[in-house]
Design a protein around this motif. Structure first.
Motif, PDB file in Angstrom:
ATOM      1  N   GLU A 124      14.339  36.236  64.727  1.00 25.34           N
ATOM      2  CA  GLU A 124      14.728  37.531  63.807  1.00 25.34           C
ATOM      3  C   GLU A 124      14.201  36.869  62.565  1.00 25.34           C
ATOM      4  O   GLU A 124      14.054  38.119  61.556  1.00 25.34           O
ATOM      5  N   VAL A 125      15.182  36.518  62.190  1.00 24.93           N
ATOM      6  CA  VAL A 125      14.606  35.659  60.551  1.00 24.93           C
ATOM      7  C   VAL A 125      14.989  33.678  60.545  1.00 24.93           C
ATOM      8  O   VAL A 125      15.222  33.224  60.943  1.00 24.93           O
ATOM      9  N   LEU A 126      13.440  33.825  59.715  1.00 24.93           N
ATOM     10  CA  LEU A 126      13.218  32.710  59.302  1.00 24.93           C
ATOM     11  C   LEU A 126      13.515  32.060  57.963  1.00 24.93           C
ATOM     12  O   LEU A 126      13.055  32.967  57.369  1.00 24.93           O
ATOM     13  N   THR A 127      13.900  31.719  57.483  1.00 23.86           N
ATOM     14  CA  THR A 127      15.094  30.919  56.567  1.00 23.86           C
ATOM     15  C   THR A 127      14.386  29.955  56.315  1.00 23.86           C
ATOM     16  O   THR A 127      13.512  28.720  57.283  1.00 23.86           O
ATOM     17  N   LEU A 128      14.286  29.640  54.790  1.00 23.09           N
ATOM     18  CA  LEU A 128      13.847  28.166  54.179  1.00 23.09           C
ATOM     19  C   LEU A 128      13.910  28.168  53.292  1.00 23.09           C
ATOM     20  O   LEU A 128      14.901  28.638  52.535  1.00 23.09           O
ATOM     21  N   ASP A 129      14.442  26.850  52.234  1.00 29.55           N
ATOM     22  CA  ASP A 129      15.309  26.370  51.287  1.00 29.55           C
ATOM     23  C   ASP A 129      13.702  25.719  50.836  1.00 29.55           C
ATOM     24  O   ASP A 129      13.200  24.410  50.983  1.00 29.55           O
ATOM     25  N   ALA A 130      14.004  25.537  49.455  1.00 28.63           N
ATOM     26  CA  ALA A 130      12.517  24.412  48.871  1.00 28.63           C
ATOM     27  C   ALA A 130      13.401  24.274  47.054  1.00 28.63           C
ATOM     28  O   ALA A 130      14.714  24.830  46.512  1.00 28.63           O
ATOM     29  N   ARG A 131      13.446  22.897  46.709  1.00 26.00           N
ATOM     30  CA  ARG A 131      13.499  22.649  45.681  1.00 26.00           C
ATOM     31  C   ARG A 131      12.988  24.006  44.278  1.00 26.00           C
ATOM     32  O   ARG A 131      11.176  23.874  44.140  1.00 26.00           O
ATOM     33  N   GLY A 132      13.337  24.055  43.153  1.00 21.16           N
ATOM     34  CA  GLY A 132      12.771  25.281  42.343  1.00 21.16           C
ATOM     35  C   GLY A 132      11.737  24.920  40.986  1.00 21.16           C
ATOM     36  O   GLY A 132      11.061  25.351  41.789  1.00 21.16           O
ATOM     37  N   ASP A 133      11.603  23.066  41.438  1.00 23.10           N
ATOM     38  CA  ASP A 133      10.912  23.237  40.597  1.00 23.10           C
ATOM     39  C   ASP A 133       9.377  22.806  41.963  1.00 23.10           C
ATOM     40  O   ASP A 133       7.779  22.577  41.085  1.00 23.10           O
ATOM     41  N   ASN A 134       9.111  23.264  43.027  1.00 21.11           N
ATOM     42  CA  ASN A 134       7.998  23.419  44.151  1.00 21.11           C
ATOM     43  C   ASN A 134       7.388  24.208  44.480  1.00 21.11           C
ATOM     44  O   ASN A 134       7.321  25.080  44.844  1.00 21.11           O
ATOM     45  N   THR A 135       6.464  25.110  42.844  1.00 23.89           N
ATOM     46  CA  THR A 135       5.732  26.018  42.550  1.00 23.89           C
ATOM     47  C   THR A 135       4.862  26.626  43.190  1.00 23.89           C
ATOM     48  O   THR A 135       5.154  27.682  44.043  1.00 23.89           O
ATOM     49  N   HIS A 136       4.462  25.160  43.873  1.00 25.89           N
ATOM     50  CA  HIS A 136       2.596  26.078  45.088  1.00 25.89           C
ATOM     51  C   HIS A 136       4.053  25.899  46.486  1.00 25.89           C
ATOM     52  O   HIS A 136       3.258  26.858  46.868  1.00 25.89           O
ATOM     53  N   ALA A 137       5.016  25.265  47.172  1.00 30.83           N
ATOM     54  CA  ALA A 137       5.327  26.079  47.882  1.00 30.83           C
ATOM     55  C   ALA A 137       5.395  27.125  47.677  1.00 30.83           C
ATOM     56  O   ALA A 137       5.571  28.314  48.979  1.00 30.83           O
ATOM     57  N   LEU A 138       6.667  27.266  47.018  1.00 30.22           N
ATOM     58  CA  LEU A 138       6.915  28.714  47.191  1.00 30.22           C
ATOM     59  C   LEU A 138       6.320  29.720  46.390  1.00 30.22           C
ATOM     60  O   LEU A 138       6.101  30.510  47.398  1.00 30.22           O
ATOM     61  N   ARG A 139       5.405  29.196  46.202  1.00 31.93           N
ATOM     62  CA  ARG A 139       4.384  30.777  46.370  1.00 31.93           C
ATOM     63  C   ARG A 139       3.277  30.879  47.290  1.00 31.93           C
ATOM     64  O   ARG A 139       2.993  32.199  48.034  1.00 31.93           O
ATOM     65  N   LEU A 140       3.825  30.042  47.622  1.00 32.53           N
ATOM     66  CA  LEU A 140       2.564  30.350  49.642  1.00 32.53           C
ATOM     67  C   LEU A 140       3.859  31.034  50.290  1.00 32.53           C
ATOM     68  O   LEU A 140       3.029  31.758  51.185  1.00 32.53           O
ATOM     69  N   TYR A 141       4.886  30.370  50.403  1.00 30.09           N
ATOM     70  CA  TYR A 141       5.488  31.266  51.266  1.00 30.09           C
ATOM     71  C   TYR A 141       5.792  32.644  50.777  1.00 30.09           C
ATOM     72  O   TYR A 141       6.354  33.452  51.209  1.00 30.09           O
ATOM     73  N   ARG A 142       5.742  33.330  49.126  1.00 29.87           N
ATOM     74  CA  ARG A 142       5.703  34.828  48.932  1.00 29.87           C
ATOM     75  C   ARG A 142       4.569  35.215  49.273  1.00 29.87           C
ATOM     76  O   ARG A 142       4.792  35.952  49.988  1.00 29.87           O
ATOM     77  N   SER A 143       3.638  34.264  49.669  1.00 29.73           N
ATOM     78  CA  SER A 143       2.240  35.504  49.830  1.00 29.73           C
ATOM     79  C   SER A 143       2.296  34.973  51.268  1.00 29.73           C
ATOM     80  O   SER A 143       1.195  35.922  51.485  1.00 29.73           O
ATOM     81  N   LEU A 144       2.942  34.439  51.448  1.00 31.02           N
ATOM     82  CA  LEU A 144       3.200  34.856  53.553  1.00 31.02           C
ATOM     83  C   LEU A 144       4.119  36.163  53.859  1.00 31.02           C
ATOM     84  O   LEU A 144       4.645  35.659  54.821  1.00 31.02           O
ATOM     85  N   GLY A 145       4.882  36.807  52.908  1.00 37.41           N
ATOM     86  CA  GLY A 145       6.205  37.256  53.475  1.00 37.41           C
ATOM     87  C   GLY A 145       7.036  36.868  53.176  1.00 37.41           C
ATOM     88  O   GLY A 145       8.595  37.354  53.024  1.00 37.41           O
ATOM     89  N   PHE A 146       7.931  35.740  53.203  1.00 44.44           N
ATOM     90  CA  PHE A 146       9.008  35.073  52.325  1.00 44.44           C
ATOM     91  C   PHE A 146       9.707  35.110  50.846  1.00 44.44           C
ATOM     92  O   PHE A 146       8.648  35.706  50.254  1.00 44.44           O
ATOM     93  N   THR A 147      11.380  35.747  50.743  1.00 43.85           N
ATOM     94  CA  THR A 147      11.685  36.961  49.599  1.00 43.85           C
ATOM     95  C   THR A 147      12.545  35.678  50.004  1.00 43.85           C
ATOM     96  O   THR A 147      13.273  35.027  50.478  1.00 43.85           O
TER      97      THR A 147
END
Length: 191
Positions: free
Chosen positions: A139-162
């Protein structure tokens, strides 16, 4: 030392699921060594994968054994990306163990060989893992990332993560501190 990959702009990663990977004796035999190489090189370069020092071969083999066992129990998904027959990335999610959280899973690692970054490997792995989560009824897929990992965070946002939360300066790497960013993808929504 990262070995160079042939840079063919038309090459697309082949993303295998655990059954596909485990049914290929050659790839299965190379999985632990390739995963160790990728993870150790990335951590040596400062990547945010949960280790401060590069993991040992035994740590990686134990981790993979745990994930494969969870896959067999229906509580995980493991994906491996290959380019020209070479393992260049891996990722997995695990279903939460707590009974009240069982409908949900956590995307715990997505790692791509430094030489294959920028070729769509991380996107292909993550998209496949999201598809597996949908198919498994997560139902819900979660993740955590280090705040300076901007490339990964941008990828996750582009795939629908908030982003749903942030712990300021929570991750400690020596004297440095980084935010821990929490993200989620609600798979219950049907757009």
């Amino acid at each position: 030392m990262t070995s160079a990959l042939p840079h063919d702009a038309t090459a697309q990663p082949v993303v295998l699921d655990a059954p596909g990977l485990l049914s290929d004796p050659d790839l299965h035999a190379r999985l632990a060594g390739s995963a160790h190489r990728i993870l150790a090189e990335l951590v040596s370069g400062g990547a945010a994968l949960g280790w401060v020092e590069p993991p040992s071969r035994d740590e990686v083999a134990e981790l993979l054994g745990h994930v494969v066992s969870a896959v067999r129990a229906g509580d995980a998904s493991l994906r491996v990306a290959c380019l020209d027959g070479r393992i260049v990335g891996l990722g997995y999610w695990l279903r939460y163990a707590r009974p009240t959280h069982r409908p949900h899973a956590d995307l715990e690692k997505v790692a791509v060989d430094a030489a294959a970054q920028g070729l769509g490997v991380g996107r292909a792995l993550t998209a496949a893992l999201i598809g597996d989560a949908r198919e498994a009824g997560i139902e819900v897929l979660t993740l955590d990332a280090r705040g300076d990992n901007t490339h990964a965070l941008r990828l996750y946002r582009s795939l629908g993560f908030t982003e749903y939360g942030r712990l300021p300066e929570f991750v400690a790497v020596g004297e440095r501190r980084y935010d821990k960013v929490f993200c989620m993808l609600d798979l219950r929504r049907r757009d």
